[in-house]
Scaffold this motif. Structure first.
Motif, PDB file in Angstrom:
ATOM      1  N   LEU A 104       8.717  -3.866   2.881  1.00  0.00           N
ATOM      2  CA  LEU A 104       8.727  -4.697   1.680  1.00  0.00           C
ATOM      3  C   LEU A 104       7.713  -4.201   0.655  1.00  0.00           C
ATOM      4  N   ALA A 105       6.585  -3.724   1.137  1.00  0.00           N
ATOM      5  CA  ALA A 105       5.568  -3.210   0.219  1.00  0.00           C
ATOM      6  C   ALA A 105       6.038  -1.932  -0.466  1.00  0.00           C
ATOM      7  N   GLN A 106       6.842  -1.133   0.222  1.00  0.00           N
ATOM      8  CA  GLN A 106       7.345   0.099  -0.371  1.00  0.00           C
ATOM      9  C   GLN A 106       8.365  -0.192  -1.467  1.00  0.00           C
ATOM     10  N   PHE A 107       9.099  -1.312  -1.350  1.00  0.00           N
ATOM     11  CA  PHE A 107      10.138  -1.638  -2.314  1.00  0.00           C
ATOM     12  C   PHE A 107       9.912  -3.047  -2.855  1.00  0.00           C
ATOM     13  N   PRO A 108       8.936  -3.233  -3.754  1.00  0.00           N
ATOM     14  CA  PRO A 108       8.660  -4.567  -4.283  1.00  0.00           C
ATOM     15  C   PRO A 108       9.826  -5.095  -5.096  1.00  0.00           C
ATOM     16  N   GLY A 109      10.038  -6.404  -5.014  1.00  0.00           N
ATOM     17  CA  GLY A 109      11.149  -7.015  -5.727  1.00  0.00           C
ATOM     18  C   GLY A 109      10.847  -7.187  -7.202  1.00  0.00           C
ATOM     19  N   GLU A 110      11.868  -7.635  -7.945  1.00  0.00           N
ATOM     20  CA  GLU A 110      11.720  -7.816  -9.372  1.00  0.00           C
ATOM     21  C   GLU A 110      10.952  -9.091  -9.707  1.00  0.00           C
ATOM     22  N   GLU A 111      10.975 -10.093  -8.811  1.00  0.00           N
ATOM     23  CA  GLU A 111      10.323 -11.370  -9.083  1.00  0.00           C
ATOM     24  C   GLU A 111       8.814 -11.191  -9.137  1.00  0.00           C
ATOM     25  N   GLU A 112       8.199 -11.707 -10.181  1.00  0.00           N
ATOM     26  CA  GLU A 112       6.749 -11.613 -10.332  1.00  0.00           C
ATOM     27  C   GLU A 112       6.171 -13.017 -10.406  1.00  0.00           C
ATOM     28  N   PHE A 113       5.155 -13.284  -9.611  1.00  0.00           N
ATOM     29  CA  PHE A 113       4.483 -14.579  -9.574  1.00  0.00           C
ATOM     30  C   PHE A 113       3.038 -14.341  -9.996  1.00  0.00           C
ATOM     31  N   PRO A 114       2.578 -14.899 -11.130  1.00  0.00           N
ATOM     32  CA  PRO A 114       1.234 -14.594 -11.626  1.00  0.00           C
ATOM     33  C   PRO A 114       0.143 -15.106 -10.692  1.00  0.00           C
ATOM     34  N   LEU A 115      -0.880 -14.282 -10.490  1.00  0.00           N
ATOM     35  CA  LEU A 115      -2.020 -14.694  -9.678  1.00  0.00           C
ATOM     36  C   LEU A 115      -2.872 -15.699 -10.437  1.00  0.00           C
ATOM     37  N   ASP A 116      -3.387 -16.662  -9.722  1.00  0.00           N
ATOM     38  CA  ASP A 116      -4.205 -17.714 -10.309  1.00  0.00           C
ATOM     39  C   ASP A 116      -5.649 -17.513  -9.885  1.00  0.00           C
ATOM     40  N   ASP A 117      -6.582 -17.464 -10.883  1.00  0.00           N
ATOM     41  CA  ASP A 117      -8.003 -17.270 -10.582  1.00  0.00           C
ATOM     42  C   ASP A 117      -8.738 -18.588 -10.366  1.00  0.00           C
TER      43      ASP A 117
ATOM     44  N   HIS B 190       4.626  -7.672  -4.201  1.00  0.00           N
ATOM     45  CA  HIS B 190       4.030  -7.716  -5.537  1.00  0.00           C
ATOM     46  C   HIS B 190       3.617  -6.311  -5.951  1.00  0.00           C
ATOM     47  N   THR B 191       3.988  -5.891  -7.164  1.00  0.00           N
ATOM     48  CA  THR B 191       3.596  -4.589  -7.698  1.00  0.00           C
ATOM     49  C   THR B 191       2.189  -4.680  -8.282  1.00  0.00           C
ATOM     50  N   LEU B 192       1.303  -3.774  -7.905  1.00  0.00           N
ATOM     51  CA  LEU B 192      -0.068  -3.766  -8.411  1.00  0.00           C
ATOM     52  C   LEU B 192      -0.098  -3.275  -9.850  1.00  0.00           C
ATOM     53  N   LYS B 193      -0.984  -3.855 -10.635  1.00  0.00           N
ATOM     54  CA  LYS B 193      -1.064  -3.502 -12.053  1.00  0.00           C
ATOM     55  C   LYS B 193      -2.510  -3.230 -12.440  1.00  0.00           C
ATOM     56  N   ASP B 194      -2.674  -2.301 -13.396  1.00  0.00           N
ATOM     57  CA  ASP B 194      -3.968  -2.024 -14.030  1.00  0.00           C
ATOM     58  C   ASP B 194      -5.082  -1.832 -12.990  1.00  0.00           C
ATOM     59  N   ALA B 195      -6.111  -2.686 -13.035  1.00  0.00           N
ATOM     60  CA  ALA B 195      -7.276  -2.525 -12.156  1.00  0.00           C
ATOM     61  C   ALA B 195      -6.926  -2.730 -10.689  1.00  0.00           C
ATOM     62  N   GLU B 196      -5.850  -3.468 -10.409  1.00  0.00           N
ATOM     63  CA  GLU B 196      -5.464  -3.720  -9.017  1.00  0.00           C
ATOM     64  C   GLU B 196      -5.143  -2.424  -8.283  1.00  0.00           C
ATOM     65  N   THR B 197      -4.644  -1.414  -9.008  1.00  0.00           N
ATOM     66  CA  THR B 197      -4.285  -0.141  -8.359  1.00  0.00           C
ATOM     67  C   THR B 197      -5.515   0.629  -7.900  1.00  0.00           C
ATOM     68  N   ARG B 198      -6.696   0.220  -8.401  1.00  0.00           N
ATOM     69  CA  ARG B 198      -7.942   0.921  -8.038  1.00  0.00           C
ATOM     70  C   ARG B 198      -8.741   0.157  -6.981  1.00  0.00           C
ATOM     71  N   TYR B 199      -8.192  -0.924  -6.444  1.00  0.00           N
ATOM     72  CA  TYR B 199      -8.886  -1.677  -5.403  1.00  0.00           C
ATOM     73  C   TYR B 199      -8.991  -0.842  -4.126  1.00  0.00           C
ATOM     74  N   LEU B 200     -10.064  -1.086  -3.379  1.00  0.00           N
ATOM     75  CA  LEU B 200     -10.192  -0.478  -2.054  1.00  0.00           C
ATOM     76  C   LEU B 200      -9.159  -1.095  -1.113  1.00  0.00           C
ATOM     77  N   ARG B 201      -8.953  -0.445   0.039  1.00  0.00           N
ATOM     78  CA  ARG B 201      -7.914  -0.897   0.958  1.00  0.00           C
ATOM     79  C   ARG B 201      -8.156  -2.333   1.425  1.00  0.00           C
ATOM     80  N   ALA B 202      -9.395  -2.645   1.789  1.00  0.00           N
ATOM     81  CA  ALA B 202      -9.704  -4.007   2.252  1.00  0.00           C
ATOM     82  C   ALA B 202      -9.524  -5.020   1.122  1.00  0.00           C
ATOM     83  N   GLU B 203      -9.847  -4.629  -0.101  1.00  0.00           N
ATOM     84  CA  GLU B 203      -9.672  -5.534  -1.244  1.00  0.00           C
ATOM     85  C   GLU B 203      -8.190  -5.775  -1.520  1.00  0.00           C
ATOM     86  N   ARG B 204      -7.361  -4.734  -1.365  1.00  0.00           N
ATOM     87  CA  ARG B 204      -5.916  -4.921  -1.548  1.00  0.00           C
ATOM     88  C   ARG B 204      -5.364  -5.877  -0.498  1.00  0.00           C
TER      89      ARG B 204
END
Length: 362
Positions: free
Chosen positions: A128-141, A42-56
């Protein structure tokens, strides 16, 4: 890749970096060798890119549990990790914010923690993390068993901010919108030396602090400051040392929201906040705060006052009973009243000696 063996536990491996997360589900075969079952990224977006390592890492677990829910429900899942930070995070008794929501989602699964042994599978996950796929699955809160609360939390507010600076002081304007039925307008006067760029961050942080105090969890920010917006997105680097404390504080506050977006808005779409900032920068006041109300009026003050006086005179106006009698044409009324008065275009007139009509006033 192979099909999972029934009633055998699954092994979950994670990998994260600053822009992507990955997860691999594996299982030991009959010979004790770990075989991959399924992988996701999964590619990180917006605020997700600023998460701490443990949060990621925690985000990777949640994403995997939602994407591979059928595996998590049917099997016992072991999280294979050597990270003490992840273990501590998952075992803390008291948490708040997004971490607590994630742990509530994970509580429905039989998830256990083990120590990573197979270097091969972890290496695959890192790749896999270095090369994320095109498929995106939305996170559910959504939190299990609390659907109504989850829907309420998702309500998004929109924040617009602007600043105005003059020689000796500055002003900050913040406007908050909730759908179309609620607007909060705030103006702050800054009576301390601040540069043009620091004033922009003063406006931005003032708005974020206000929204957090209101308990807002989902926020979209619109501002006409390229500096603040692009630094928040990571497309502009921080070059001014004086802005470092502002940027650090902004990152901490942005992480407190469950969802956070920031976009650049043209100046002509930010006039409300600009007007509030200009107001606070221009006035000279000795008080700490004051309330200023701006009301919209669609007619002249003359018409407003006329209507007001009509309402005030309506209760004790001596002309009203006579007007009503003339309109109804009541035969039982005294003929003296009827013969002395007349209605002309809804105005009451009295017949004076000589047949002259004089308009009656209240």
């Amino acid at each position: 890749m192979q099909a999972p063996i029934h009633k055998k536990p699954l092994l979950l491996y994670l990998a994260t970096n600053s822009y992507a997360i990955g997860a691999l589900i594996a299982q030991e075969d009959g010979g004790g060798t770990e075989q991959p079952i399924y992988y996701i990224s999964h590619t990180l977006k917006d605020a997700e890119t600023r998460y701490l390592r443990a949060e990621r890492a925690c985000l990777a677990i949640v994403y995997a549990s939602q994407r591979l829910r059928h595996y998590f429900l049917a099997y016992e899942v072991w999280l294979m990790t050597k990270s003490h930070a992840i273990k501590a995070l998952l075992q803390q008794p008291i948490l708040s914010g997004k971490i607590s929501q994630w742990l509530l989602q994970l509580s429905q699964y039989d998830l256990r923690i083990g120590t990573s042994r197979a270097v091969k599978n972890q290496a695959i996950t890192d790749l896999l993390a270095q090369f994320p796929g095109e498929e995106e699955f939305p996170l559910d809160d959504e939190i299990p068993g609390e659907v109504a609360m989850a829907e309420e939390v998702r309500e998004q507010w929109v924040m617009k901010f602007d600043r105005s600076s003059i020689t000796h002081s500055g002003g900050v304007g913040v406007v908050l919108y909730h759908k179309e039925d609620k607007t909060v307008a705030l103006s702050f006067k800054l009576e301390f030396p601040c540069s043009n760029n620091t004033t922009k961050y003063e406006a931005y942080l003032t708005g974020l602090a206000t929204v957090l105090e209101m308990g807002v969890k989902h926020l979209k920010v619109l501002g006409d400051s390229n500096l603040v917006v692009c630094q928040a997105k990571g497309s502009f680097s921080l070059k001014e040392p004086s802005l470092a404390p502002y940027r650090a504080m902004a990152q901490r506050m942005e992480e407190k929201f469950a969802t956070f977006e920031i976009e650049h808005a043209p100046r002509n779409e930010n006039r409300f906040a600009d007007a509030l900032a200009a107001l606070s920068s221009q006035i000279i006041c000795k008080w700490s705060s004051t309330n200023i109300e701006v009301s919209k009026r669609e007619e002249s003050i003359i018409e407003v006052l006329k209507e007001k006086f009509r309402e005030e005179q309506g209760e004790g106006d001596w002309r009203i009973p006579i007007k009503e009698t003339l309109v109804k044409g009541d035969d039982t009324a005294e003929l003296k009243i009827l013969k002395d008065y007349a209605l002309v275009k809804e105005e009451l007139y009295r017949r004076m000696p000589g047949g002259i009509l004089s308009r009656c006033v209240g």
